[in-house]
Design a protein around this motif. Structure first.
Motif, PDB file in Angstrom:
ATOM      1  N   PRO B 307       0.821  -1.209   0.000  1.00 58.95           N
ATOM      2  CA  PRO B 307       0.000   0.000   0.000  1.00 58.95           C
ATOM      3  C   PRO B 307       0.860   1.267   0.000  1.00 58.95           C
ATOM      4  N   LEU B 308       0.220   2.394  -0.243  1.00 56.99           N
ATOM      5  CA  LEU B 308       0.910   3.683  -0.256  1.00 56.99           C
ATOM      6  C   LEU B 308       0.535   4.482   0.989  1.00 56.99           C
ATOM      7  N   VAL B 309       1.513   5.168   1.553  1.00 58.74           N
ATOM      8  CA  VAL B 309       1.252   6.114   2.646  1.00 58.74           C
ATOM      9  C   VAL B 309       1.945   7.418   2.274  1.00 58.74           C
ATOM     10  N   VAL B 310       1.159   8.465   2.119  1.00 59.07           N
ATOM     11  CA  VAL B 310       1.753   9.755   1.756  1.00 59.07           C
ATOM     12  C   VAL B 310       1.455  10.741   2.871  1.00 59.07           C
ATOM     13  N   GLU B 311       2.524  11.320   3.418  1.00 59.10           N
ATOM     14  CA  GLU B 311       2.359  12.242   4.520  1.00 59.10           C
ATOM     15  C   GLU B 311       2.421  13.668   4.008  1.00 59.10           C
ATOM     16  N   GLY B 312       1.513  14.514   4.493  1.00 60.00           N
ATOM     17  CA  GLY B 312       1.503  15.927   4.099  1.00 60.00           C
ATOM     18  C   GLY B 312       1.831  16.813   5.286  1.00 60.00           C
ATOM     19  N   ALA B 313       1.491  18.082   5.146  1.00 62.48           N
ATOM     20  CA  ALA B 313       1.837  19.071   6.172  1.00 62.48           C
ATOM     21  C   ALA B 313       1.187  18.706   7.507  1.00 62.48           C
ATOM     22  N   GLY B 314       1.932  18.917   8.579  1.00 64.53           N
ATOM     23  CA  GLY B 314       1.381  18.762   9.929  1.00 64.53           C
ATOM     24  C   GLY B 314       0.935  17.358  10.273  1.00 64.53           C
TER      25      GLY B 314
END
Lengths: 244, 351
Positions: B307-314
Protein backbone atom coordinates in the motif's frame (compact mmCIF):
# COMPACT_ATOMS: atom_id res chain seq x y z
CA UNK A 1 33.63 -37.68 -7.80
CA UNK A 2 34.90 -35.48 -4.96
CA UNK A 3 34.01 -35.89 -1.28
CA UNK A 4 32.13 -32.60 -1.13
CA UNK A 5 29.88 -33.60 -3.99
CA UNK A 6 29.21 -36.94 -2.30
CA UNK A 7 28.27 -35.08 0.88
CA UNK A 8 25.91 -32.80 -1.01
CA UNK A 9 24.35 -35.69 -2.89
CA UNK A 10 23.70 -37.40 0.41
CA UNK A 11 21.77 -34.31 1.51
CA UNK A 12 19.69 -34.36 -1.66
CA UNK A 13 18.94 -38.06 -1.15
CA UNK A 14 18.18 -37.58 2.54
CA UNK A 15 15.85 -34.62 1.92
CA UNK A 16 14.02 -36.23 -0.97
CA UNK A 17 10.77 -36.46 0.98
CA UNK A 18 11.40 -33.48 3.21
CA UNK A 19 8.31 -31.66 4.33
CA UNK A 20 8.04 -29.31 7.29
CA UNK A 21 5.83 -26.61 8.74
CA UNK A 22 7.91 -24.04 6.94
CA UNK A 23 9.59 -20.82 8.04
CA UNK A 24 8.32 -17.25 8.33
CA UNK A 25 4.78 -15.93 8.05
CA UNK A 26 4.20 -17.77 4.78
CA UNK A 27 5.50 -21.05 6.17
CA UNK A 28 7.98 -21.46 3.40
CA UNK A 29 9.66 -24.82 2.89
CA UNK A 30 12.44 -25.65 0.43
CA UNK A 31 13.81 -28.99 -0.71
CA UNK A 32 17.10 -29.58 -2.54
CA UNK A 33 16.43 -31.41 -5.77
CA UNK A 34 19.75 -31.71 -7.55
CA UNK A 35 23.41 -30.79 -7.15
CA UNK A 36 26.30 -30.56 -9.60
CA UNK A 37 29.77 -29.15 -10.09
CA UNK A 38 29.80 -25.56 -11.36
CA UNK A 39 33.13 -24.20 -12.52
CA UNK A 40 32.88 -20.42 -13.01
CA UNK A 41 35.21 -17.60 -14.02
CA UNK A 42 35.20 -16.66 -10.33
CA UNK A 43 36.24 -20.04 -8.96
CA UNK A 44 35.06 -23.62 -8.58
CA UNK A 45 31.66 -24.18 -7.01
CA UNK A 46 28.85 -26.65 -6.59
CA UNK A 47 25.35 -25.57 -7.46
CA UNK A 48 22.37 -26.94 -5.56
CA UNK A 49 18.88 -26.29 -6.92
CA UNK A 50 15.89 -26.01 -4.60
CA UNK A 51 12.16 -26.54 -5.01
CA UNK A 52 9.83 -24.58 -2.73
CA UNK A 53 6.24 -25.00 -1.54
CA UNK A 54 5.05 -21.47 -2.33
CA UNK A 55 5.75 -20.61 -5.92
CA UNK A 56 7.47 -21.78 -9.08
CA UNK A 57 10.72 -19.95 -8.34
CA UNK A 58 13.79 -22.17 -8.32
CA UNK A 59 16.26 -20.83 -5.78
CA UNK A 60 19.89 -21.99 -5.86
CA UNK A 61 22.83 -22.22 -3.48
CA UNK A 62 26.28 -21.72 -5.01
CA UNK A 63 28.69 -23.53 -2.71
CA UNK A 64 32.45 -23.48 -2.36
CA UNK A 65 34.27 -26.09 -0.28
CA UNK A 66 32.42 -28.37 2.10
CA UNK A 67 29.93 -26.36 4.13
CA UNK A 68 28.02 -29.33 5.52
CA UNK A 69 28.06 -29.48 9.31
CA UNK A 70 30.48 -26.54 9.52
CA UNK A 71 30.50 -23.56 11.85
CA UNK A 72 31.06 -19.92 10.87
CA UNK A 73 30.31 -20.52 7.20
CA UNK A 74 30.56 -17.23 5.26
CA UNK A 75 27.35 -16.70 3.30
CA UNK A 76 26.13 -14.00 0.96
CA UNK A 77 22.42 -13.60 0.16
CA UNK A 78 21.97 -12.22 -3.32
CA UNK A 79 18.59 -11.22 -4.72
CA UNK A 80 18.19 -12.00 -8.39
CA UNK A 81 18.48 -8.95 -10.62
CA UNK A 82 17.99 -9.74 -14.30
CA UNK A 83 18.96 -6.30 -15.52
CA UNK A 84 22.13 -6.12 -13.44
CA UNK A 85 23.27 -9.74 -13.02
CA UNK A 86 22.63 -10.88 -16.58
CA UNK A 87 22.36 -7.76 -18.72
CA UNK A 88 25.06 -5.68 -17.10
CA UNK A 89 22.79 -2.72 -16.35
CA UNK A 90 24.51 0.31 -14.91
CA UNK A 91 21.37 1.49 -13.10
CA UNK A 92 22.25 -0.75 -10.17
CA UNK A 93 25.25 -2.39 -8.53
CA UNK A 94 23.94 -5.93 -8.44
CA UNK A 95 26.45 -7.43 -10.86
CA UNK A 96 29.42 -5.89 -9.05
CA UNK A 97 28.05 -7.21 -5.78
CA UNK A 98 27.44 -10.70 -7.14
CA UNK A 99 30.89 -10.91 -8.73
CA UNK A 100 32.55 -9.65 -5.55
CA UNK A 101 30.67 -12.25 -3.52
CA UNK A 102 31.56 -15.14 -5.82
CA UNK A 103 35.22 -14.08 -6.02
CA UNK A 104 35.47 -13.72 -2.26
CA UNK A 105 33.74 -17.01 -1.47
CA UNK A 106 35.89 -18.71 -4.11
CA UNK A 107 39.06 -17.74 -2.22
CA UNK A 108 37.85 -18.98 1.17
CA UNK A 109 38.06 -22.48 2.57
CA UNK A 110 34.29 -22.74 2.29
CA UNK A 111 31.30 -20.48 1.80
CA UNK A 112 28.02 -20.01 -0.02
CA UNK A 113 26.21 -17.52 -2.20
CA UNK A 114 22.48 -18.05 -1.78
CA UNK A 115 20.98 -16.83 -5.03
CA UNK A 116 17.36 -15.90 -4.30
CA UNK A 117 14.99 -15.64 -7.20
CA UNK A 118 13.01 -12.74 -5.83
CA UNK A 119 12.70 -10.95 -9.08
CA UNK A 120 10.23 -12.40 -11.49
CA UNK A 121 8.42 -13.88 -8.54
CA UNK A 122 5.07 -12.35 -9.21
CA UNK A 123 5.62 -8.79 -10.29
CA UNK A 124 9.22 -8.04 -9.41
CA UNK A 125 10.62 -7.29 -12.82
CA UNK A 126 7.60 -5.33 -14.03
CA UNK A 127 7.68 -3.19 -10.91
CA UNK A 128 11.41 -2.62 -11.26
CA UNK A 129 10.83 -1.22 -14.72
CA UNK A 130 8.06 0.94 -13.23
CA UNK A 131 10.49 2.24 -10.62
CA UNK A 132 12.99 3.09 -13.36
CA UNK A 133 10.22 4.85 -15.30
CA UNK A 134 9.44 7.00 -12.26
CA UNK A 135 13.15 7.77 -11.86
CA UNK A 136 13.30 8.82 -15.50
CA UNK A 137 10.65 11.43 -14.70
CA UNK A 138 12.61 12.69 -11.72
CA UNK A 139 10.17 11.07 -9.29
CA UNK A 140 12.50 8.91 -7.25
CA UNK A 141 10.33 8.99 -4.15
CA UNK A 142 10.72 6.78 -1.12
CA UNK A 143 7.02 5.96 -0.90
CA UNK A 144 6.68 4.98 -4.56
CA UNK A 145 9.71 2.71 -4.34
CA UNK A 146 8.27 1.14 -1.25
CA UNK A 147 4.96 0.42 -2.97
CA UNK A 148 6.89 -1.06 -5.87
CA UNK A 149 8.51 -3.47 -3.46
CA UNK A 150 11.98 -2.34 -4.33
CA UNK A 151 14.12 -4.94 -2.60
CA UNK A 152 12.06 -5.08 0.54
CA UNK A 153 10.97 -8.68 0.73
CA UNK A 154 11.21 -10.55 4.00
CA UNK A 155 10.31 -13.83 2.30
CA UNK A 156 13.81 -14.15 0.91
CA UNK A 157 15.11 -14.59 4.41
CA UNK A 158 12.86 -17.59 4.92
CA UNK A 159 14.28 -19.18 1.75
CA UNK A 160 17.84 -18.45 2.87
CA UNK A 161 17.26 -19.63 6.45
CA UNK A 162 15.77 -22.90 5.24
CA UNK A 163 18.66 -23.46 2.80
CA UNK A 164 21.16 -22.92 5.64
CA UNK A 165 19.32 -25.46 7.76
CA UNK A 166 19.05 -27.95 4.89
CA UNK A 167 22.78 -27.69 4.30
CA UNK A 168 23.44 -28.38 7.97
CA UNK A 169 25.52 -25.24 8.55
CA UNK A 170 25.91 -24.96 12.31
CA UNK A 171 26.50 -21.20 12.21
CA UNK A 172 27.05 -18.57 9.55
CA UNK A 173 28.88 -15.31 9.07
CA UNK A 174 26.77 -13.02 6.93
CA UNK A 175 28.55 -11.04 4.22
CA UNK A 176 26.57 -7.81 4.33
CA UNK A 177 26.65 -4.10 5.10
CA UNK A 178 23.15 -4.26 6.54
CA UNK A 179 23.13 -5.63 10.11
CA UNK A 180 19.35 -5.99 9.89
CA UNK A 181 19.86 -9.00 7.63
CA UNK A 182 21.58 -10.82 10.49
CA UNK A 183 18.64 -10.15 12.77
CA UNK A 184 16.16 -11.36 10.15
CA UNK A 185 18.06 -14.65 9.85
CA UNK A 186 18.37 -15.01 13.63
CA UNK A 187 14.62 -14.51 13.99
CA UNK A 188 14.20 -17.51 11.68
CA UNK A 189 16.37 -19.69 13.87
CA UNK A 190 19.74 -19.35 12.12
CA UNK A 191 22.78 -19.18 14.38
CA UNK A 192 24.60 -16.07 13.14
CA UNK A 193 28.13 -15.98 14.51
CA UNK A 194 29.30 -12.80 12.85
CA UNK A 195 29.28 -10.34 9.99
CA UNK A 196 31.76 -9.82 7.19
CA UNK A 197 31.57 -6.39 5.52
CA UNK A 198 30.81 -6.75 1.82
CA UNK A 199 33.43 -4.54 0.19
CA UNK A 200 33.79 -4.28 -3.58
CA UNK A 201 36.86 -3.33 -5.57
CA UNK A 202 36.58 0.03 -7.35
CA UNK A 203 36.06 0.00 -11.11
CA UNK A 204 35.14 2.40 -13.88
CA UNK A 205 31.44 1.88 -13.21
CA UNK A 206 31.33 2.33 -9.45
CA UNK A 207 34.00 5.02 -9.10
CA UNK A 208 31.29 7.60 -8.45
CA UNK A 209 30.74 6.16 -4.99
CA UNK A 210 34.22 7.35 -4.08
CA UNK A 211 33.82 10.71 -5.76
CA UNK A 212 30.31 11.85 -4.83
CA UNK A 213 28.59 12.22 -1.53
CA UNK A 214 25.31 10.39 -0.94
CA UNK A 215 22.84 13.02 -2.03
CA UNK A 216 19.12 12.76 -2.59
CA UNK A 217 17.22 10.64 -0.09
CA UNK A 218 20.39 8.73 0.72
CA UNK A 219 20.95 7.58 -2.87
CA UNK A 220 24.15 8.00 -4.79
CA UNK A 221 23.93 9.80 -8.11
CA UNK A 222 25.96 8.13 -10.85
CA UNK A 223 27.92 9.75 -13.67
CA UNK A 224 24.87 9.81 -15.93
CA UNK A 225 22.84 11.63 -13.29
CA UNK A 226 20.71 8.68 -12.13
CA UNK A 227 20.08 7.79 -8.53
CA UNK A 228 21.28 4.31 -7.55
CA UNK A 229 18.71 2.55 -5.43
CA UNK A 230 20.10 0.04 -2.94
CA UNK A 231 18.72 -2.92 -4.86
CA UNK A 232 20.36 -5.55 -2.70
CA UNK A 233 18.77 -3.86 0.33
CA UNK A 234 22.06 -2.66 1.76
CA UNK A 235 24.50 0.21 1.34
CA UNK A 236 27.26 -0.22 -1.24
CA UNK A 237 30.81 -0.14 0.12
CA UNK A 238 33.79 0.26 -2.22
CA UNK A 239 37.38 -0.29 -1.11
CA UNK A 240 38.58 3.05 0.21
CA UNK A 241 35.17 4.11 1.50
CA UNK A 242 34.50 4.30 5.22
CA UNK A 243 32.02 1.68 6.40
CA UNK A 244 28.51 3.08 6.85
CA UNK B 1 -21.50 22.61 3.85
CA UNK B 2 -22.05 20.79 7.11
CA UNK B 3 -19.93 18.25 8.91
CA UNK B 4 -21.80 14.95 8.94
CA UNK B 5 -20.27 13.64 12.14
CA UNK B 6 -20.81 15.06 15.60
CA UNK B 7 -17.05 15.06 16.08
CA UNK B 8 -15.34 17.36 13.58
CA UNK B 9 -12.58 16.70 12.86
CA UNK B 10 -12.98 12.93 13.21
CA UNK B 11 -10.58 11.81 15.98
CA UNK B 12 -9.16 8.86 14.07
CA UNK B 13 -9.19 7.51 10.54
CA UNK B 14 -11.79 7.88 7.81
CA UNK B 15 -11.75 4.93 5.42
CA UNK B 16 -13.35 5.52 2.02
CA UNK B 17 -14.59 2.26 0.54
CA UNK B 18 -15.95 -0.69 2.53
CA UNK B 19 -14.74 -3.38 0.20
CA UNK B 20 -12.38 -6.04 1.52
CA UNK B 21 -9.34 -3.71 1.56
CA UNK B 22 -11.15 -0.96 3.46
CA UNK B 23 -12.72 -3.43 5.88
CA UNK B 24 -9.44 -5.19 6.59
CA UNK B 25 -7.74 -1.86 7.21
CA UNK B 26 -10.55 -0.49 9.41
CA UNK B 27 -10.80 -3.69 11.43
CA UNK B 28 -7.09 -3.78 12.22
CA UNK B 29 -7.05 -0.07 13.12
CA UNK B 30 -10.03 -0.57 15.44
CA UNK B 31 -8.29 -3.55 17.08
CA UNK B 32 -5.40 -1.23 17.85
CA UNK B 33 -7.77 1.16 19.58
CA UNK B 34 -7.87 3.77 16.82
CA UNK B 35 -11.32 5.30 16.15
CA UNK B 36 -12.31 4.52 12.59
CA UNK B 37 -15.30 5.23 10.36
CA UNK B 38 -15.98 3.59 7.01
CA UNK B 39 -17.77 5.41 4.21
CA UNK B 40 -19.20 3.55 1.24
CA UNK B 41 -21.45 4.63 -1.58
CA UNK B 42 -23.14 1.21 -1.71
CA UNK B 43 -26.07 -0.17 0.27
CA UNK B 44 -23.98 -3.03 1.63
CA UNK B 45 -20.37 -3.73 2.51
CA UNK B 46 -17.98 -5.98 0.61
CA UNK B 47 -17.57 -4.16 -2.70
CA UNK B 48 -17.23 -6.80 -5.39
CA UNK B 49 -17.83 -9.51 -2.79
CA UNK B 50 -21.52 -8.97 -3.50
CA UNK B 51 -24.59 -11.14 -2.80
CA UNK B 52 -28.18 -10.41 -3.77
CA UNK B 53 -31.26 -12.25 -2.64
CA UNK B 54 -33.57 -13.23 -5.43
CA UNK B 55 -36.79 -14.83 -4.26
CA UNK B 56 -34.99 -15.48 -0.99
CA UNK B 57 -32.11 -17.29 -2.68
CA UNK B 58 -28.61 -15.79 -2.32
CA UNK B 59 -26.80 -15.03 -5.59
CA UNK B 60 -23.15 -13.97 -5.77
CA UNK B 61 -22.96 -11.63 -8.73
CA UNK B 62 -19.41 -10.34 -8.35
CA UNK B 63 -16.74 -12.56 -6.82
CA UNK B 64 -17.91 -16.16 -7.32
CA UNK B 65 -15.55 -17.85 -4.88
CA UNK B 66 -12.63 -16.92 -2.64
CA UNK B 67 -9.15 -18.33 -2.96
CA UNK B 68 -5.75 -17.83 -1.43
CA UNK B 69 -2.57 -19.37 -0.12
CA UNK B 70 -1.69 -17.01 2.74
CA UNK B 71 -2.32 -18.99 5.95
CA UNK B 72 -3.60 -15.88 7.76
CA UNK B 73 -6.11 -15.14 5.00
CA UNK B 74 -7.30 -18.74 4.94
CA UNK B 75 -7.71 -18.62 8.74
CA UNK B 76 -9.87 -15.51 8.35
CA UNK B 77 -12.08 -17.27 5.80
CA UNK B 78 -12.49 -20.21 8.15
CA UNK B 79 -13.45 -18.01 11.09
CA UNK B 80 -16.77 -16.69 9.73
CA UNK B 81 -19.25 -17.59 12.47
CA UNK B 82 -22.43 -19.42 11.55
CA UNK B 83 -21.53 -19.70 7.88
CA UNK B 84 -21.57 -22.88 5.83
CA UNK B 85 -18.16 -23.02 4.26
CA UNK B 86 -17.98 -24.89 0.97
CA UNK B 87 -14.42 -26.17 1.08
CA UNK B 88 -12.80 -26.59 -2.32
CA UNK B 89 -15.60 -24.90 -4.27
CA UNK B 90 -15.62 -24.90 -7.28
CA UNK B 91 -14.59 -28.53 -7.58
CA UNK B 92 -16.22 -29.13 -10.97
CA UNK B 93 -14.61 -26.86 -13.55
CA UNK B 94 -15.54 -26.90 -17.23
CA UNK B 95 -13.31 -25.54 -19.97
CA UNK B 96 -9.71 -24.42 -20.08
CA UNK B 97 -10.20 -20.67 -20.40
CA UNK B 98 -8.34 -18.41 -17.99
CA UNK B 99 -9.88 -17.72 -14.57
CA UNK B 100 -10.01 -14.10 -13.33
CA UNK B 101 -6.84 -14.58 -11.28
CA UNK B 102 -4.18 -16.71 -12.93
CA UNK B 103 -3.29 -18.30 -9.57
CA UNK B 104 -6.85 -19.32 -8.66
CA UNK B 105 -6.21 -22.99 -9.42
CA UNK B 106 -2.50 -23.17 -8.56
CA UNK B 107 -1.49 -26.23 -6.49
CA UNK B 108 -1.07 -24.36 -3.18
CA UNK B 109 -4.22 -22.30 -3.59
CA UNK B 110 -7.26 -23.14 -1.47
CA UNK B 111 -10.72 -22.28 -2.77
CA UNK B 112 -13.90 -21.73 -0.76
CA UNK B 113 -17.44 -20.43 -1.16
CA UNK B 114 -20.22 -19.72 1.31
CA UNK B 115 -23.67 -21.33 1.09
CA UNK B 116 -25.12 -18.09 2.52
CA UNK B 117 -23.38 -16.00 -0.15
CA UNK B 118 -19.90 -14.49 -0.39
CA UNK B 119 -20.95 -11.45 1.69
CA UNK B 120 -20.74 -13.67 4.77
CA UNK B 121 -17.05 -12.75 4.80
CA UNK B 122 -17.34 -8.92 4.63
CA UNK B 123 -20.32 -9.03 7.02
CA UNK B 124 -18.11 -10.75 9.58
CA UNK B 125 -15.41 -8.12 9.04
CA UNK B 126 -17.74 -5.14 9.51
CA UNK B 127 -19.18 -6.43 12.81
CA UNK B 128 -18.57 -3.85 15.51
CA UNK B 129 -17.29 -1.19 13.09
CA UNK B 130 -18.85 2.19 12.36
CA UNK B 131 -19.82 2.00 8.68
CA UNK B 132 -21.80 4.71 6.90
CA UNK B 133 -23.44 3.30 3.79
CA UNK B 134 -24.96 5.18 0.83
CA UNK B 135 -22.35 7.85 1.48
CA UNK B 136 -20.48 8.92 -1.64
CA UNK B 137 -17.24 10.87 -1.43
CA UNK B 138 -16.96 13.31 -4.35
CA UNK B 139 -13.97 15.45 -3.36
CA UNK B 140 -10.72 15.35 -1.40
CA UNK B 141 -9.03 18.56 -0.22
CA UNK B 142 -6.15 19.50 2.06
CA UNK B 143 -7.15 21.91 4.82
CA UNK B 144 -4.20 22.88 7.02
CA UNK B 145 -3.19 19.66 8.82
CA UNK B 146 -6.45 17.90 7.90
CA UNK B 147 -8.08 16.20 4.95
CA UNK B 148 -11.59 17.30 4.05
CA UNK B 149 -13.92 14.90 2.24
CA UNK B 150 -16.81 16.40 0.31
CA UNK B 151 -19.82 14.13 0.16
CA UNK B 152 -22.58 13.86 -2.41
CA UNK B 153 -25.51 15.82 -1.05
CA UNK B 154 -23.37 18.55 0.44
CA UNK B 155 -21.95 17.24 3.72
CA UNK B 156 -18.29 17.15 4.68
CA UNK B 157 -16.08 15.09 6.94
CA UNK B 158 -12.58 15.92 8.14
CA UNK B 159 -9.76 13.86 9.63
CA UNK B 160 -5.99 13.90 9.83
CA UNK B 161 -5.75 10.44 8.33
CA UNK B 162 -7.79 9.32 5.35
CA UNK B 163 -7.62 5.91 3.69
CA UNK B 164 -8.72 5.48 0.09
CA UNK B 165 -9.68 1.86 -0.55
CA UNK B 166 -11.54 1.86 -3.86
CA UNK B 167 -10.85 0.91 -7.45
CA UNK B 168 -7.60 2.57 -8.57
CA UNK B 169 -9.50 4.77 -11.02
CA UNK B 170 -11.79 6.09 -8.29
CA UNK B 171 -8.85 6.76 -5.99
CA UNK B 172 -7.01 8.51 -8.80
CA UNK B 173 -10.04 10.72 -9.52
CA UNK B 174 -9.91 12.01 -5.93
CA UNK B 175 -6.13 12.34 -5.77
CA UNK B 176 -6.01 14.11 -9.14
CA UNK B 177 -7.98 16.99 -7.62
CA UNK B 178 -5.13 17.80 -5.23
CA UNK B 179 -2.74 20.60 -6.22
CA UNK B 180 0.70 19.57 -7.56
CA UNK B 181 3.94 20.37 -5.80
CA UNK B 182 4.60 17.69 -3.22
CA UNK B 183 7.13 15.16 -4.53
CA UNK B 184 5.81 12.17 -2.57
CA UNK B 185 2.26 12.89 -3.70
CA UNK B 186 3.45 13.29 -7.31
CA UNK B 187 5.21 9.93 -7.09
CA UNK B 188 2.07 8.29 -5.75
CA UNK B 189 -0.07 9.92 -8.42
CA UNK B 190 2.20 8.71 -11.23
CA UNK B 191 2.22 5.25 -9.74
CA UNK B 192 -1.59 5.21 -9.62
CA UNK B 193 -1.72 6.25 -13.28
CA UNK B 194 0.66 3.43 -14.19
CA UNK B 195 -1.55 0.78 -12.60
CA UNK B 196 -5.01 2.23 -13.26
CA UNK B 197 -6.15 -0.42 -15.72
CA UNK B 198 -9.24 -2.00 -14.19
CA UNK B 199 -11.39 -3.89 -16.64
CA UNK B 200 -15.20 -3.72 -16.72
CA UNK B 201 -17.48 -6.74 -16.52
CA UNK B 202 -21.06 -6.94 -17.79
CA UNK B 203 -22.89 -9.55 -15.74
CA UNK B 204 -26.22 -11.29 -16.27
CA UNK B 205 -27.89 -13.27 -13.48
CA UNK B 206 -30.27 -15.77 -15.06
CA UNK B 207 -32.81 -17.88 -13.16
CA UNK B 208 -34.34 -21.12 -14.48
CA UNK B 209 -36.84 -23.61 -13.07
CA UNK B 210 -35.00 -26.41 -11.30
CA UNK B 211 -36.17 -28.95 -13.90
CA UNK B 212 -33.81 -27.59 -16.58
CA UNK B 213 -30.85 -29.89 -17.40
CA UNK B 214 -28.65 -28.30 -14.74
CA UNK B 215 -24.99 -28.14 -15.67
CA UNK B 216 -22.64 -30.80 -14.31
CA UNK B 217 -20.08 -28.09 -13.47
CA UNK B 218 -19.71 -25.37 -10.83
CA UNK B 219 -17.82 -22.90 -13.00
CA UNK B 220 -17.13 -22.83 -16.73
CA UNK B 221 -14.23 -20.94 -18.29
CA UNK B 222 -14.96 -21.16 -22.02
CA UNK B 223 -11.84 -21.16 -24.17
CA UNK B 224 -13.58 -20.53 -27.47
CA UNK B 225 -15.69 -17.48 -26.67
CA UNK B 226 -14.75 -13.88 -27.33
CA UNK B 227 -17.89 -12.84 -25.42
CA UNK B 228 -17.87 -14.81 -22.16
CA UNK B 229 -15.22 -14.79 -19.46
CA UNK B 230 -16.94 -17.29 -17.23
CA UNK B 231 -20.29 -18.79 -16.29
CA UNK B 232 -20.92 -19.61 -12.64
CA UNK B 233 -23.46 -22.24 -11.64
CA UNK B 234 -24.42 -20.18 -8.61
CA UNK B 235 -27.27 -22.39 -7.36
CA UNK B 236 -24.76 -25.25 -6.95
CA UNK B 237 -23.58 -23.34 -3.85
CA UNK B 238 -27.06 -23.29 -2.27
CA UNK B 239 -28.93 -25.79 -0.17
CA UNK B 240 -32.29 -26.69 -1.77
CA UNK B 241 -32.29 -23.84 -4.29
CA UNK B 242 -35.65 -22.69 -5.63
CA UNK B 243 -34.07 -21.69 -8.90
CA UNK B 244 -31.22 -22.94 -10.99
CA UNK B 245 -29.14 -19.79 -11.30
CA UNK B 246 -26.32 -18.98 -13.71
CA UNK B 247 -24.15 -15.89 -13.32
CA UNK B 248 -22.82 -15.08 -16.78
CA UNK B 249 -19.86 -12.70 -16.87
CA UNK B 250 -18.62 -11.08 -20.08
CA UNK B 251 -15.00 -10.83 -21.18
CA UNK B 252 -13.20 -7.54 -20.55
CA UNK B 253 -12.83 -6.36 -24.12
CA UNK B 254 -16.38 -7.34 -25.02
CA UNK B 255 -17.70 -5.57 -21.89
CA UNK B 256 -15.85 -2.40 -22.84
CA UNK B 257 -17.21 -2.48 -26.40
CA UNK B 258 -20.84 -3.11 -25.41
CA UNK B 259 -21.21 -1.25 -22.10
CA UNK B 260 -22.90 1.68 -23.84
CA UNK B 261 -25.59 -0.44 -25.48
CA UNK B 262 -29.08 -0.95 -24.03
CA UNK B 263 -29.10 -3.48 -21.20
CA UNK B 264 -31.62 -5.71 -23.01
CA UNK B 265 -29.28 -5.95 -25.96
CA UNK B 266 -26.16 -7.14 -24.10
CA UNK B 267 -28.27 -9.35 -21.85
CA UNK B 268 -29.53 -11.15 -24.96
CA UNK B 269 -25.99 -11.48 -26.36
CA UNK B 270 -24.70 -13.10 -23.17
CA UNK B 271 -27.65 -15.50 -22.97
CA UNK B 272 -27.30 -16.51 -26.63
CA UNK B 273 -23.60 -17.15 -26.23
CA UNK B 274 -24.32 -19.19 -23.09
CA UNK B 275 -26.86 -21.23 -25.07
CA UNK B 276 -24.38 -21.84 -27.89
CA UNK B 277 -21.85 -23.19 -25.41
CA UNK B 278 -23.97 -25.00 -22.83
CA UNK B 279 -27.38 -25.81 -24.31
CA UNK B 280 -30.43 -24.11 -25.75
CA UNK B 281 -32.17 -23.92 -22.34
CA UNK B 282 -29.69 -21.22 -21.26
CA UNK B 283 -31.32 -18.79 -23.73
CA UNK B 284 -34.71 -18.99 -21.97
CA UNK B 285 -34.47 -17.99 -18.31
CA UNK B 286 -37.58 -17.44 -16.19
CA UNK B 287 -36.05 -14.16 -14.99
CA UNK B 288 -32.87 -12.11 -15.33
CA UNK B 289 -31.09 -9.38 -13.40
CA UNK B 290 -27.97 -7.51 -14.47
CA UNK B 291 -24.95 -5.85 -12.99
CA UNK B 292 -22.52 -3.59 -14.81
CA UNK B 293 -19.20 -3.70 -12.94
CA UNK B 294 -17.39 -0.62 -14.18
CA UNK B 295 -14.20 -1.65 -12.40
CA UNK B 296 -14.66 -5.39 -12.39
CA UNK B 297 -11.14 -6.58 -11.75
CA UNK B 298 -7.53 -5.75 -12.43
CA UNK B 299 -5.40 -7.26 -15.17
CA UNK B 300 -2.57 -9.29 -13.69
CA UNK B 301 0.79 -7.59 -13.96
CA UNK B 302 -0.65 -4.32 -12.70
CA UNK B 303 -0.16 -5.04 -9.02
CA UNK B 304 2.20 -3.19 -6.75
CA UNK B 305 3.93 -4.79 -3.80
CA UNK B 306 2.31 -2.85 -0.99
CA UNK B 307 0.00 0.00 0.00
CA UNK B 308 0.91 3.68 -0.26
CA UNK B 309 1.25 6.11 2.65
CA UNK B 310 1.75 9.75 1.76
CA UNK B 311 2.36 12.24 4.52
CA UNK B 312 1.50 15.93 4.10
CA UNK B 313 1.84 19.07 6.17
CA UNK B 314 1.38 18.76 9.93
CA UNK B 315 1.14 14.97 9.92
CA UNK B 316 -1.79 14.92 7.48
CA UNK B 317 -1.66 11.38 6.12
CA UNK B 318 -3.20 9.66 3.12
CA UNK B 319 -3.21 5.87 2.91
CA UNK B 320 -4.10 3.97 -0.26
CA UNK B 321 -4.98 0.28 -0.41
CA UNK B 322 -6.86 -2.11 -2.68
CA UNK B 323 -6.32 -5.28 -4.66
CA UNK B 324 -3.73 -3.51 -6.83
CA UNK B 325 -1.56 -2.96 -3.76
CA UNK B 326 -0.45 -6.53 -3.11
CA UNK B 327 0.90 -9.32 -5.25
CA UNK B 328 -1.55 -11.45 -7.17
CA UNK B 329 -4.62 -9.19 -7.07
CA UNK B 330 -8.04 -10.42 -6.03
CA UNK B 331 -9.65 -10.65 -2.63
CA UNK B 332 -6.57 -12.00 -0.82
CA UNK B 333 -4.48 -9.10 -2.16
CA UNK B 334 -7.13 -6.55 -1.13
CA UNK B 335 -7.23 -8.05 2.36
CA UNK B 336 -3.42 -8.13 2.63
CA UNK B 337 -3.01 -4.54 1.44
CA UNK B 338 -5.61 -3.27 3.92
CA UNK B 339 -3.89 -5.00 6.83
CA UNK B 340 -0.43 -3.81 5.83
CA UNK B 341 -1.75 -0.27 5.54
CA UNK B 342 -3.35 -0.46 9.00
CA UNK B 343 -0.05 -1.62 10.49
CA UNK B 344 1.85 1.26 8.89
CA UNK B 345 -0.73 3.86 9.89
CA UNK B 346 -0.85 2.55 13.45
CA UNK B 347 2.94 2.90 13.71
CA UNK B 348 2.56 6.59 12.86
CA UNK B 349 -0.49 7.30 14.99
CA UNK B 350 0.71 5.56 18.13
CA UNK B 351 4.50 5.73 17.66
Amino acid sequence: MNDTLIHLEEIVAHEREHECEGLGPRRLCVRPVSVAVLPTRFGDFHIMAFWNNRDGKEHVAILHGDVVGRENVPIRMHSECLTGDALGSLRCDCRDQLEAALRKVGTLECGAVLYLRQEGRGIGLINKVRAYALQDRGLDTVEANRALGFRDDERDYAVAAHMISTLGMKSVQVMTNNPDKMKQLQDLGVHVSGRIPHVMPPNVHNRFYLETKAARSGHYIDFSGRAHLPEQAEPVVIEGMPEP
Amino acid sequence: MNAIFPLDPHPGVLVVGAGIAGLACARDLAHRGIPVTLLDRGRGVGGRCATRRVDGQPVDHGVAFLHGSDPAFLDALHSVPGATLLEGWPSRVEGTGAPCQPDAFAPNERRVAFAEGVTAFPKMMVAGLDARLVTTVVGLHAEDDLWRLDLAGGGTARARTVVLAMATEETLALVDGLPPGDLELEGARHLLRMVAASVPCLTVIAGYPTDVPAPAWDVAFPETSSILKDVVHDSAKRQDPRWTVLVIQAAARWSRQHAGEPVASWTQSLLSEGARLYGEWVAHPAWTQVRHWQFGRIESGNELSGPLVVEGAGGRTLGIAGEVFAEGGGVQAAWTSGRLLAARLAERTIG
